[in-house]
Design a protein around this motif. Structure first.
Motif, PDB file in Angstrom:
ATOM      1  N   THR A 178       1.031  -1.176   0.137  1.00  0.00           N
ATOM      2  CA  THR A 178      -0.235   0.130  -0.193  1.00  0.00           C
ATOM      3  C   THR A 178       0.493   1.338  -0.133  1.00  0.00           C
ATOM      4  N   PHE A 179       0.271   2.381  -0.151  1.00  0.00           N
ATOM      5  CA  PHE A 179       0.807   3.339  -0.087  1.00  0.00           C
ATOM      6  C   PHE A 179       0.328   4.688   0.485  1.00  0.00           C
ATOM      7  N   THR A 180       0.261   6.242   1.168  1.00  0.00           N
ATOM      8  CA  THR A 180      -0.522   7.254   1.582  1.00  0.00           C
ATOM      9  C   THR A 180       0.590   7.636   0.883  1.00  0.00           C
ATOM     10  N   VAL A 181       0.633   9.136  -0.140  1.00  0.00           N
ATOM     11  CA  VAL A 181       1.145  10.149  -0.061  1.00  0.00           C
ATOM     12  C   VAL A 181      -0.302  12.189   0.385  1.00  0.00           C
ATOM     13  N   ASP A 182       0.452  12.901   0.672  1.00  0.00           N
ATOM     14  CA  ASP A 182      -0.413  13.693   0.987  1.00  0.00           C
ATOM     15  C   ASP A 182       0.333  14.644  -0.829  1.00  0.00           C
ATOM     16  N   LYS A 183      -0.836  15.296  -1.036  1.00  0.00           N
ATOM     17  CA  LYS A 183      -0.575  16.290  -2.063  1.00  0.00           C
ATOM     18  C   LYS A 183      -1.559  17.939  -1.670  1.00  0.00           C
TER      19      LYS A 183
ATOM     20  N   GLU B 121      -5.580  20.486   0.695  1.00  0.00           N
ATOM     21  CA  GLU B 121      -5.206  19.251   1.022  1.00  0.00           C
ATOM     22  C   GLU B 121      -5.618  17.808   0.540  1.00  0.00           C
ATOM     23  N   PHE B 122      -5.340  16.873  -0.039  1.00  0.00           N
ATOM     24  CA  PHE B 122      -5.303  15.019  -0.276  1.00  0.00           C
ATOM     25  C   PHE B 122      -4.748  14.725   0.840  1.00  0.00           C
ATOM     26  N   LEU B 123      -5.042  13.397   0.962  1.00  0.00           N
ATOM     27  CA  LEU B 123      -4.531  12.643   1.221  1.00  0.00           C
ATOM     28  C   LEU B 123      -4.560  11.158   0.760  1.00  0.00           C
ATOM     29  N   LEU B 124      -3.846  10.373  -0.391  1.00  0.00           N
ATOM     30  CA  LEU B 124      -4.311   9.274  -0.970  1.00  0.00           C
ATOM     31  C   LEU B 124      -3.398   8.135  -0.487  1.00  0.00           C
TER      32      LEU B 124
ATOM     33  N   GLY C 178      -5.483  15.176   5.831  1.00  0.00           N
ATOM     34  CA  GLY C 178      -5.873  15.963   4.556  1.00  0.00           C
ATOM     35  C   GLY C 178      -7.491  15.317   3.660  1.00  0.00           C
ATOM     36  N   LYS C 179      -7.740  14.988   2.709  1.00  0.00           N
ATOM     37  CA  LYS C 179      -9.317  15.033   2.396  1.00  0.00           C
ATOM     38  C   LYS C 179      -8.551  13.177   2.441  1.00  0.00           C
ATOM     39  N   GLU C 180      -9.042  11.771   2.457  1.00  0.00           N
ATOM     40  CA  GLU C 180      -8.738  10.654   2.345  1.00  0.00           C
ATOM     41  C   GLU C 180      -9.669  10.465   0.849  1.00  0.00           C
ATOM     42  N   VAL C 181      -8.832  10.686  -0.106  1.00  0.00           N
ATOM     43  CA  VAL C 181      -9.026   9.541  -1.424  1.00  0.00           C
ATOM     44  C   VAL C 181      -8.690   8.326  -2.167  1.00  0.00           C
ATOM     45  N   THR C 182      -8.961   8.003  -3.101  1.00  0.00           N
ATOM     46  CA  THR C 182      -7.955   6.668  -3.635  1.00  0.00           C
ATOM     47  C   THR C 182      -7.383   7.162  -4.777  1.00  0.00           C
TER      48      THR C 182
END
Length: 301
Positions: free
Chosen positions: A116-121, A127-130, A263-267
């Protein structure tokens, strides 16, 4: 005697297990993206003065040449752009947005064990949290070797779909193709609208070439690259080359390797859809204003 040998074996096992547990490394990567296609297109544009071209090339160099730091252990890593002091007036939202669309602008956490991966953009002030599954690279071992920084490296390649939200995948269209598309619009009686993407091609697939070393047996690499039996020291996708310039194993100052959480969690797909939609809205607004002011649009909630 048997008891002594057994005790030594137990102690060695204990020390090896703890050494692996505490193992950590740090790698510096230099990322460079070719801009030759865009430079050749600019040089043929009579509306761009030499002064404007020089300014644009300096901006492009800043966007397309970056330094990143990868901190890794046996199972996970964090990859982040090296912080630099920005020149006043050069760190606006547009630059941050472009940085985000070219692999920078956040902390990229990979967990090879969980895949898995997590990245903030940050995109347009939001702010998004993928959070998603790591790309399944179907690596093909090529059998070639070379040395990078004193490490013996092996070559591997993989073919993956091109990301529609990674600016580095964009390719300028040929002049004849642009004119052909304009002529077809005129024949069909469609209103002639032009935008930046009218002059851009996006390949369906890109070929990744990676060089990894088994001298550092971790399943990690820069950005989202992973899945080889050793640390990836160089990777190229046809336009961008990411090359390791320095490695420090078991550094004195340890880094906490954990996923970002703001950030807002999204795929990944949800994020791509948001970026694509907003870019289209900006283009339409820019066309409606004669090509001016479209980039001032703000991200809504």
């Amino acid at each position: 005697m048997k008891k002594i040998v057994l005790s030594i074996t137990i102690l060695l096992t204990f020390f090896v297990a703890n050494a692996q547990k505490d193992f950590q490394g740090m790698a510096i990567y230099e990322s460079k993206t070719s801009t030759s296609d865009f430079k050749s297109r600019m040089s043929g544009n009579k509306d761009i003065t030499p002064e404007m071209q020089k300014m644009i090339e300096e901006r492009m160099k800043k966007m397309f040449e970056k330094t990143f730091v990868l901190n890794f252990d046996k199972t996970a890593s964090i990859y982040k752009e090296e912080e630099k002091l920005e020149t006043p007036g050069q760190g606006g939202g547009g630059m941050r947005m472009m940085s985000s669309m070219m692999g920078g602008g956040g902390t990229y956490y990979k967990n090879a064990k969980d895949k898995t991966f997590t990245v903030d953009k940050e995109f347009m002030g939001k702010e998004f949290l993928l959070k998603d599954t790591l790309t399944n690279y179907k690596w093909k071992m090529e059998g070639e070797t070379r040395e990078i920084g004193g490490y013996l490296c092996y070559k591997a390649t993989a073919v993956i779909p091109a990301s529609k939200t990674d600016f580095r995948n964009f390719r300028p269209k040929k002049e004849e193709d642009i004119k052909k598309a304009e002529a077809q619009k005129a024949e069909e009686g469609k209103e002639k609208k032009t935008s930046f993407l009218d002059e851009i091609d996006l390949p369906k697939e890109i070929t990744i070439t990676a060089w990894y070393t088994m001298d550092i047996p971790v399943n990690q690499g820069p950005e989202g690259y992973w899945g080889l039996p050793g640390l990836i020291l160089e990777v190229n996708d046809g336009k961008t080359t990411i090359l390791c310039s320095k490695i420090v194993l078991n550094p004195k100052d340890k880094v906490e390797i954990k996923a970002p959480n703001k950030g807002k969690e999204v795929t990944q797909k949800e994020y791509d859809d948001i970026v694509t939609k907003k870019m289209q809205e900006m283009m339409e607004m820019s066309q409606g204003q004669g090509g001016r002011g479209g980039m001032q649009m703000r991200m809504g909630r």
